[in-house]
Design a protein around this motif. Structure first.
Motif, PDB file in Angstrom:
ATOM      1  N   SER A   1      34.580  92.438  47.124  1.00 34.93           N
ATOM      2  CA  SER A   1      36.004  92.143  47.243  1.00 34.93           C
ATOM      3  C   SER A   1      36.871  93.314  46.822  1.00 34.93           C
ATOM      4  O   SER A   1      38.069  93.331  47.063  1.00 34.93           O
ATOM      5  N   GLY A   2      36.280  94.297  46.138  1.00 37.86           N
ATOM      6  CA  GLY A   2      37.074  95.394  45.608  1.00 37.86           C
ATOM      7  C   GLY A   2      37.754  95.053  44.291  1.00 37.86           C
ATOM      8  O   GLY A   2      38.470  95.855  43.713  1.00 37.86           O
ATOM      9  N   GLU A   3      37.517  93.831  43.786  1.00 32.87           N
ATOM     10  CA  GLU A   3      38.206  93.402  42.565  1.00 32.87           C
ATOM     11  C   GLU A   3      37.603  94.034  41.317  1.00 32.87           C
ATOM     12  O   GLU A   3      36.394  94.001  41.118  1.00 32.87           O
TER      13      GLU A   3
ATOM     14  N   THR B   1      42.509  96.387  42.126  1.00 34.00           N
ATOM     15  CA  THR B   1      41.694  96.156  43.314  1.00 34.00           C
ATOM     16  C   THR B   1      41.530  97.466  44.078  1.00 34.00           C
ATOM     17  O   THR B   1      42.458  98.262  44.132  1.00 34.00           O
TER      18      THR B   1
ATOM     19  N   THR C   1      38.705  97.634  50.443  1.00 30.01           N
ATOM     20  CA  THR C   1      37.339  97.567  50.977  1.00 30.01           C
ATOM     21  C   THR C   1      37.413  97.598  52.510  1.00 30.01           C
ATOM     22  O   THR C   1      38.448  97.269  53.084  1.00 30.01           O
TER      23      THR C   1
ATOM     24  N   HIS D   1      41.930  95.242  35.194  1.00 30.25           N
ATOM     25  CA  HIS D   1      42.347  94.599  36.431  1.00 30.25           C
ATOM     26  C   HIS D   1      42.859  95.596  37.448  1.00 30.25           C
ATOM     27  O   HIS D   1      43.341  96.664  37.105  1.00 30.25           O
TER      28      HIS D   1
ATOM     29  N   ILE E   1      33.478  96.999  39.080  1.00 28.99           N
ATOM     30  CA  ILE E   1      34.180  96.638  40.306  1.00 28.99           C
ATOM     31  C   ILE E   1      33.223  95.889  41.243  1.00 28.99           C
ATOM     32  O   ILE E   1      32.089  96.320  41.446  1.00 28.99           O
TER      33      ILE E   1
END
Ligand code: FAD
Ligand code: SF4
Ligand code: FES
Lengths: 808, 113
Positions: free
Chosen positions: B79-81, B89, B92, B87, B75
């Motif tokens: 961006s928290g992605e 998110t 943040t 996948h 992670i």
């Protein structure tokens, strides 16, 4: 304002159907999508059920699209719901639980069912197919409870099921009607090589047997064959074939032959209704592998999105068996007839076999066994109907006569169409891979895998992915880049250890800097490994790096899936006292322990402790850490032995407790278990331990390399010793040798196989100096260890930072 | 105003070990705060985007990436992605340093449950 979109309903939440929907989404198709699936699960990778059974993947690992994915894409999903009819007149689909849903377009992708032999007894308990998660669960459960299994059917699926059940510890016999395994893909030669290899791996065979009855009362207990013989079996897996699931289509009045009949654009006989996948019959063929289904899905998706597309004209299928250590490949025609020209090469010593079939000098089929490196090129050559030339001959038969063979490798991928599927398992096209390389600058198979998913499942497509890489990158491609310990480096364990010693590197950071790591601070795979190697090389000076430890080791407790922790007090040799038990009970009550569990290693797990309570639990228990979380000695399992047992000849409890005290706390490459028995009755099960010790009248017998985990292995007899001192010296030498040569996370079961038992015996038994040095080195390392619980209790700031929650 | 943001102090810099996450509760929200090796601070919701959930604070930190402790998802803390092939998110939250004090910026609403 919302625009009315056309309603698209997919019936069948499997690989073909959802694959098609994924393509439609990629193409930006403007549909309002609803999906129905009979199974209670979201879309998963059916192919990988074989790995779930084998134990190398869990069900969660094989989910392809989780529920969030459906939500994110505004897809309405109804799981556990079976569609029973499509009503053309009212343009509605009807489900078994009484729903009616209107549609503009329908895709039927109902797959197939396992074919169950219509013999008496086939409906008894203990008889399953191999098709879905429910079947897989049934097999895993049976292996817990029963010992013998029969798998009917020696095809791809049957063999994978059989190997899975063997890995689960069952005694498995494959029953096959014909004399050759996988007769639909392999010729006689390859098939008998395959059988021999699987026999080596523990699968038994009953060939040429026709099952006429399954015997037993409620539950199956055996098979009866047409020749009158019988086979006892507590569990039966039917893997004799699949039957396209066409009931719904039939009931709706759609034309059905063996499968649902479609044209080259996947249209069925009913307007606006399409069909893809195993339930479909195209030009007289029903396919049972994923690659063709993805090819169909691609054409259908484009058709539904109004994009221009070539019609679907059928697929050439290629097969790969997913059993480790057994490489089999076949494509196109494989049985020779008078009109074929056959090129073949068999090597009995290397156990490889290669056969290529030509018709009018066109390559129409191939079979490979043992070495499948040429599979990708052959698959292409067959698919494209290439004419055989001297050059190709030299390349694929590897005679090297015309030299420069490898320079031609790119040849076949060059002519491959962009839309062609390279990775059948994950539906990845050549274009997707080429784009990943050109747009993201990727240069390795691992990067391609992370980005596109190609090679993520069976791995059969890896050679083609490599060839595409090579083709796109030209000179900048490094011939199948060497595999390092993780994606951050190309160095192997041995190279890293050698560099650390040679260059005197002291911290993980230094190692990664000096040795040119790709990701400066490494990843969750290499950081713990390098930290271990440093500690092994410099036992007295290496400063253990908490930030490079897995959570369990960093916290000295096991994390559970809800974020609570498990604490295990040490119980040397599995022996405790009433006082200790009382203290454990008091602390458990005080801190609301959710479960007190007796483990397989004879100790108590206190499960479900809140993170911030963990240090208090240690403090109040006031016992040493049981290392249930660590890559180090976990427990020494013992029987009661000569102190109490009437058969016991040695004091197993005493020896077990001594050994556990001696080797506790030291870091090892992986977790480590020992057992000590008082006599050869082996009540403490030494045969599945890293070191198993069995007492006998004149001393001890030592076994190494046993394992009871995912890949069970019975320990090898290592040596016999007369005295306790000798026993300890041998144990010390074995453990230290493993510490020094084991790969991080490599259990001794794998280590013994990699190093070779004889080699380990040579190093330790035949060379006294060596043995004594190893024992001295472990004693030196052992002198440095301390109890992590005590240490943490005395270190206020670390304890607070690790365990206590801050509040705002 | 529900949507108003405010900065909240979560403790001095020294109470965060480099590359080791710390759990901070804020009203009904649980945060995981990380101090990376370059001295930067990041805050994310302490809940994995993996379908089975679980905490994040105990993961291994490398650069500005976090490997979650239960499922090893990678992670990006900025961006928290979640990184491919997985996948999802994670939420943040902005972090700032006021001298020696670490501050997170949160919606006031998280304190009104
Ligand atoms: C153990 C195993 C290993 C395999 N290994 C390989 C391999 O290595 N390589 C390979 O290429 N292929 C392999 N296969 C085959 C491959 O999995 C199939 O070809 C593929 O999954 C077929 O896709 P499909 O979408 O047509 O059907 P499925 O994936 O079976 O999906 C059909 C779905 O439709 C649902 N359904 C059926 N009827 C209805 C209804 N009326 N209403 C609602 N839902 C319905 C079913 O429950 C099912 O979930 C393997 C299969 C198995 C079982
Ligand atoms: S292994 Fe031998 S000594 Fe130990 S309990 Fe069993 S029978 Fe008794
Ligand atoms: S074809 Fe199986 S992983 Fe690509």
């Amino acid at each position: 304002m919302t625009v009315e979109r056309e309603k698209l309903v997919l019936i069948g939440n499997g690989m073909a159907g959802v694959g098609t929907i994924e393509q439609i989404l990629k193409l930006g198709g403007a549909y309002d999508i609803t999906i129905f699936g009979s199974e209670p699960h979201p879309n998963y990778n059916r192919i990988m059920l074989s790995y779930v059974l084998e134990g190398s993947k869990s069900i969660e690992d094989i989910i392809l699209n989780d529920r969030q994915w459906y939500e994110d894409n505004n897809i309405t999903l109804h799981t556990g719901t079976t569609v029973v009819r499509i009503d053309e007149a009212s343009r509605q689909i009807v489900t078994d639980n009484g729903m009616s849903v209107p549609y503009d377009k329908v895709i039927i992708a109902t797959g197939s069912n396992s074919f169950i032999l219509p013999v008496p007894g086939s409906t008894k308990d203990g008889v399953v197919g191999f098709r879905d998660i429910a079947d897989c669960d049934a097999m895993l459960a049976a292996a817990q409870q029963y010992r013998t299994a029969a798998v009917i059917g020696g095809g791809l699926l049957g063999l994978e099921a059989a190997k899975g059940l063997v890995n689960l510890g069952m005694d498995v016999t494959v029953v096959h009607l014909l004399e050759d395994l996988m007769e639909r893909q392999l010729d006689h030669t390859a098939s008998s090589m395959l059988q021999a290899e699987l026999e080596r791996q523990g699968v038994k065979f009953a060939m040429g047997k026709q099952t006429v009855e399954l015997t037993g009362e409620e539950r199956v207990n055996g098979l009866r064959f047409s020749d009158g013989t019988e086979l006892q079996s507590d569990f039966v897996v039917m893997a004799v074939g699949i039957k396209p699931n066409v009931q719904l289509a039939k009931d709706s009045g759609i034309t059905v032959n063996r499968g649902i009949v479609v044209n080259d654009y996947l249209q069925t006989s009913m307007a606006n209704v399409y069909s893809v996948g195993e339930c479909t019959e195209h030009r007289g063929t029903c396919y049972g592998l994923v690659a063709p289904l993805f090819e169909q899905g691609m054409v259908l998706a484009k058709h539904l999105c109004g994009a221009s597309t070539q019609p679907y004209e059928g697929s050439v299928v290629a097969t790969k068996l997913k059993i480790s250590g057994v490489d089999v490949f076949s494509a196109g025609d494989f049985t020779e007839t008078a009109e074929h020209t056959v090129i073949s090469a068999k090597d009995e010593w290397k156990r490889t076999y290669k056969k290529i079939l030509l018709r009018n000098n066109i390559i129409v089929g191939a079979v490979l066994f043992g070495d499948v490196t040429e599979s990708a090129s052959l698959q292409k050559l067959v698919k494209q109907g290439t004419e055989m030339t001297d050059e190709i001959y030299g390349e694929v038969m590897g005679t090297g006569c015309c030299g420069g063979g490898s320079a031609k490798k790119g040849l076949s991928v060059e002519t491959m169409a962009d839309e062609e599927i390279v990775c059948g398992c994950n539906g990845v096209t050549k274009k997707a891979i080429v784009d990943a390389v050109t747009e993201n600058g990727f240069t390795t198979v691992d990067e391609i895998k992370a980005c596109t998913g190609a090679t993520r499942s069976c791995g059969g497509c890896k050679p083609v992915v490599e060839q595409i890489l090579q083709f796109v990158l030209g000179d900048s491609f490094q011939e199948s880049a060497k595999q390092g310990i993780c994606g951050c480096t190309t160095l192997s364990r041995d190279e890293i250890v050698a560099e650390i010693t040679a260059k005197g590197l002291k911290t993980t950071k230094e190692v990664m800097n000096v040795l040119g790591w790709k990701q400066a601070e490494g990843c969750s795979k290499c950081r713990p490994a390098v930290n271990y190697y440093l500690g092994m090389i410099y036992p007295d000076t290496h400063e253990d790096e908490k930030e490079s430890r897995f959570v369990n080791e960093r916290m000295s407790a096991n994390i559970q899936k809800d974020g609570t922790f498990t604490v295990i007090p040490r119980m040397y040799g599995g022996v405790t006292t009433p006082e200790d038990l009382r203290r454990i009970a008091d602390v458990s009550l005080k801190y609301n322990v959710k479960v007190v569990k007796v483990t397989g290693g004879q100790r108590l797990d206190l499960v479900g402790i809140q993170k911030e309570d963990v240090p208090k639990v240690w403090e109040e228990l006031d016992m040493p850490s049981g290392y249930g979380y660590a890559k180090s000695l976990r427990t020494v399992k013992t029987c009661v032995g000569s102190q109490f047992c009437r058969f016991g000849t040695q004091d197993s409890m005493g020896m077990g407790a001594f050994i556990e005290r001696k080797y506790e706390r030291l870091d090892l490459p992986a977790k480590f278990k020992i057992a000590v028995n008082g006599c050869p009755r082996n009540c403490a099960e030494s045969c599945t331990k890293d070191i198993g010790i069995v007492g006998n009248d004149g001393g001890w017998e030592v076994f190494i390399g046993g394992n009871g985990g995912i890949k069970p292995r019975i320990a090898d007899a290592f040596c016999k010793v007369k005295t306790d001192d000798e026993l300890i010296e041998i144990c010390s030498a074995v453990i230290q040798y493993y510490r020094e040569t084991g790969n991080y996370l490599e259990r001794t079961s794998e280590w013994v196989e990699r190093m070779g038992l004889e080699n380990i015996q040579n190093v330790i038994l035949n060379n006294e100096d060596n043995r004594k040095e190893l024992a001295a080195r472990i004693d030196f390392a052992l002198a440095q260890v301390t109890d992590p619980w005590k240490k943490m209790l005395n270190d206020d700031s670390t304890r607070t930072a690790l365990f206590e929650k801050a509040r705002v | 105003m529900d949507s108003a943001k405010q900065e909240y102090a979560v403790g001095p810099v020294q109470s965060f070990l480099p590359q080791i996450g710390r759990v901070v509760t804020a009203g009904n929200l649980e945060l995981a705060i990380f101090r990376t090796s370059d001295g930067a601070f990041y805050a994310v919701e302490n809940s994995s985007p993996h379908p089975k959930g679980g905490p994040l604070a105990e993961g291994i930190v490398s650069g500005h990436y976090l490997y979650d402790p239960l499922y090893d998802w990678k992670i990006d803390l900025r961006s928290g992605e979640v990184q491919a092939p997985d996948h999802g998110t994670v939420a943040t939250f902005p972090v700032s340093l006021d001298g020696d004090i670490v501050k997170v910026s949160l919606q006031q609403a998280v304190f009104q449950s």
